[in-house]
Design an enzyme around this catalytic site. Structure first.
Site, PDB file in Angstrom:
ATOM      1  CD  GLN A 275      -1.061  -0.399   3.906  1.00 26.28           C
ATOM      2  OE1 GLN A 275      -2.173  -0.747   3.388  1.00 26.28           O
ATOM      3  NE2 GLN A 275      -0.720  -0.917   4.856  1.00 26.28           N
ATOM      4  CG  ASP A 329      -1.122   2.493  14.129  1.00 22.56           C
ATOM      5  OD1 ASP A 329      -0.790   1.317  15.264  1.00 22.56           O
ATOM      6  OD2 ASP A 329      -2.655   2.070  13.548  1.00 22.56           O
ATOM      7  CG  ASP A 383      -4.471 -12.304   4.777  1.00 24.30           C
ATOM      8  OD1 ASP A 383      -5.248 -11.420   4.376  1.00 24.30           O
ATOM      9  OD2 ASP A 383      -5.387 -13.262   5.521  1.00 24.30           O
ATOM     10  CG  ASP A 402      -6.893  -1.345  14.980  1.00 24.48           C
ATOM     11  OD1 ASP A 402      -7.749  -0.321  14.188  1.00 24.48           O
ATOM     12  OD2 ASP A 402      -5.280  -0.799  15.669  1.00 24.48           O
TER      13      ASP A 402
END
Length: 560
Positions: A275, A329, A383, A402
């Protein structure tokens, strides 16, 4: 512009030299025409895939974007074939003009679509759906031009050596389909990783110009008038100059467009191969924002409230072993690690670049309290679906999902009944699963589909909402860029494997033990703000808005 060439009478002996105007043997000429068909077919499919990929990135929902592009383009190809009939008399010149127009249209389509999204997507009014309109327009134009190729090429190949129509069509379609295969494989495995979306479309346009121009000006030049040859040379050179200039300036264009989308405070912008990742702010007192594929994933001003609302209700029972799906994150882990009785945290993140930034970027690692360096935390790059399939039964007390917004097609399987069935199996007795289900007010259908899917997987659910824009800043996850709007609240679903869990906080705000007060991570974490009253009210609001008849989403029948 083209001299007429009468076909040989039936039964006439064939000469290897072919027509006098042909500079090569007929077999060589046919090969060159078929080679051009091959190249043009590859370019055409690259244009198609380029539009699908960029539209999915900019607008989301790849299934819808692919359906629109493919259906409009196939329809336009049929119209283009009919529209090319009047050009058959001037097949060579007509084909060259079509290739120039196709190269410019297809080569510049990604630039134009990105520019429309970056600079005009927030205009509203009649242009509220401008990028989508432009997507359809480019699909239509490219389809028309691709459709015009085959009738003209059919005429050209018959001029070299007359053969039955069925054999000529078979040869053309064979070259066309093989070229489409090569273009379809080259785009994801070669062009996109090495050149990116914008440069690859420009390079494809240049190849398209060269292939069409070389065929007509090399093989059929004697059938063109002097004026026609110079006009075509000028058109081809001009198209190549335009595409080359765009390629030289593409980096500057991309930086300007990125600033238009994200603002002028872009610190990090990279394509991880999974991404696009963009970090803005985080220095000079400016809040840090994290964007993944153009969608706001973390908003520095409100992320603490989001992660507090996501994590704390799930900790009201046993929580020694926790699994975070997504959360690379480190911000959900930060919330968990402020509880000393959390003994082990596994994070499953699909993008290693996000984890690397969470560890090394000064602003992001400071925001997550350096949670990923904690010895209780283990990160796996995998994944989430595959990881759950390999997880033993009863392995975790709490599972925190999340994940990207359920409305994004690529993440639909992570909100499916099958996925939640695997998560239920991973829960220990009295275990709890908490899921971010998208904005509650703005997308109620998505929220309640998530809740219905959890129930269909055998989980007992407790939906709730928490306000997310009390200070007027963007919400912290799953939205598009700030100026395109962010959710004013978040929707969550807390679910239990054995019984419906109580909706309560693990501790009231401000109630810390002496040991917790001296913990460096807790000292760096903003104080809790979510109260039991707010949480209870959020649960009541959700229950009051519960609709009937919502069906679960599965892998084979996604309903988001």
């Amino acid at each position: 512009m083209i001299e007429s060439h009468a076909p040989a009478p039936p039964g006439a002996p064939r000469s290897w030299r072919g027509p006098a105007w042909l500079p090569v043997r007929p077999a060589t000429g046919r090969f060159l025409v078929l080679a051009c068909v091959f190249v043009c077919a590859a370019c055409g499919l690259v244009y198609e895939l380029e539009l699908v990929a960029l539209a999915s990135y900019l607008m989301g929902d790849s299934v819808t974007q692919a359906s629109v592009v493919v259906s409009v383009m196939v329809f336009a190809m049929g119209v283009g074939s009919l529209a090319a009939k009047p050009l058959r008399r001037y097949a060579a010149a007509g084909f060259a003009v079509v290739e120039v127009a196709l190269a410019l249209t297809g080569g510049c389509s990604a630039l134009a679509l990105y520019a429309a999204f970056a600079w005009t997507a927030d205009w509203g009014g009649a242009w509220a759906h401008g990028p989508r309109v432009l997507l359809v327009a480019f699909s239509l134009a490219i389809g028309l031009l691709i459709g015009a190729e085959v009738p003209l090429l059919m005429v050209l190949i018959q001029r070299i050596r007359r053969q039955d129509a069925g054999g000529a069509v078979a040869d053309l379609f064979a070259a066309d389909y093989v070229g489409a295969l090569v273009g379809g494989l080259a785009f994801p495995f070669l062009l996109l990783p090495l050149l990116g979306q914008l440069t690859s479309s420009l390079l494809t346009g240049a190849v398209n110009v060269v292939a069409g121009g070389a065929l007509v000006l090399g093989l059929f030049r004697r059938g063109l008038s002097h004026r026609a040859r110079w006009l075509l040379i000028t058109a081809n050179v001009t198209a190549l100059c335009v595409l080359a200039a765009a390629a030289v300036l593409v980096d500057d264009f991309e930086r300007a467009a990125r600033q238009a989308v994200y603002g002028t405070d872009v610190r990090v912008a990279l394509d991880s191969g999974v991404q696009e990742i963009v970090l803005t702010g985080g220095t000079g007192g400016r809040p840090l924002d994290l964007y993944l594929d153009g969608r706001l994933r973390v908003a520095g001003r409100t992320e603490h409230r989001y992660h507090e609302a996501l994590v704390r209700p799930a900790l009201s029972g046993p929580h020694a072993r926790v699994l975070i799906l997504g959360g690379g994150d480190g911000l959900a882990a930060r919330e968990l690690l402020t509880r000393p009785d959390v003994r082990h945290v596994d994070i499953v993140e699909r993008d290693a670049a996000v984890v690397r930034l969470a560890r090394t970027d000064p602003a992001l690692s400071r925001l997550n309290g350096h949670a990923l360096a904690d010895p209780r935390v283990r990160v796996r790059i995998a994944d989430a679906f595959d990881r759950l399939r390999a997880t033993p039964a009863g392995a975790y007390d709490v599972v925190v999902a999340d994940l990207p917004d359920p409305g994004i097609t690529a993440s639909t399987k992570l909100y499916s009944q099958e996925f939640y069935g695997l998560a239920r199996r991973a829960l220990a007795p009295r275990g709890r699963l908490v899921v971010h289900a998208g904005p509650f007010t703005a997308r109620p259908h998505v929220f309640w589909t998530v809740e219905a899917t959890l129930r269909a997987a055998g989980l007992r659910t407790r939906p709730y909402r928490v306000g997310g824009r009390d200070d007027g800043t963007p919400a912290g996850t799953g939205s598009t860029a700030d100026r395109l709007g962010a959710p004013r609240d978040w929707g969550f679903v807390l679910a239990g494997a054995d019984a419906r869990p109580a909706l309560r906080l693990d501790r009231p705000p401000g109630t810390l033990t002496q040991e917790e007060l001296t913990d460096p991570l807790i000292q760096e974490t903003p104080p809790d703000t979510l109260t039991q009253e707010e949480l209870t009210a959020g649960g009541q609001d959700a229950e009051a808005a519960r609709p009937g008849g919502v069906r679960a989403s599965t892998l084979v029948y996604p309903r988001y």
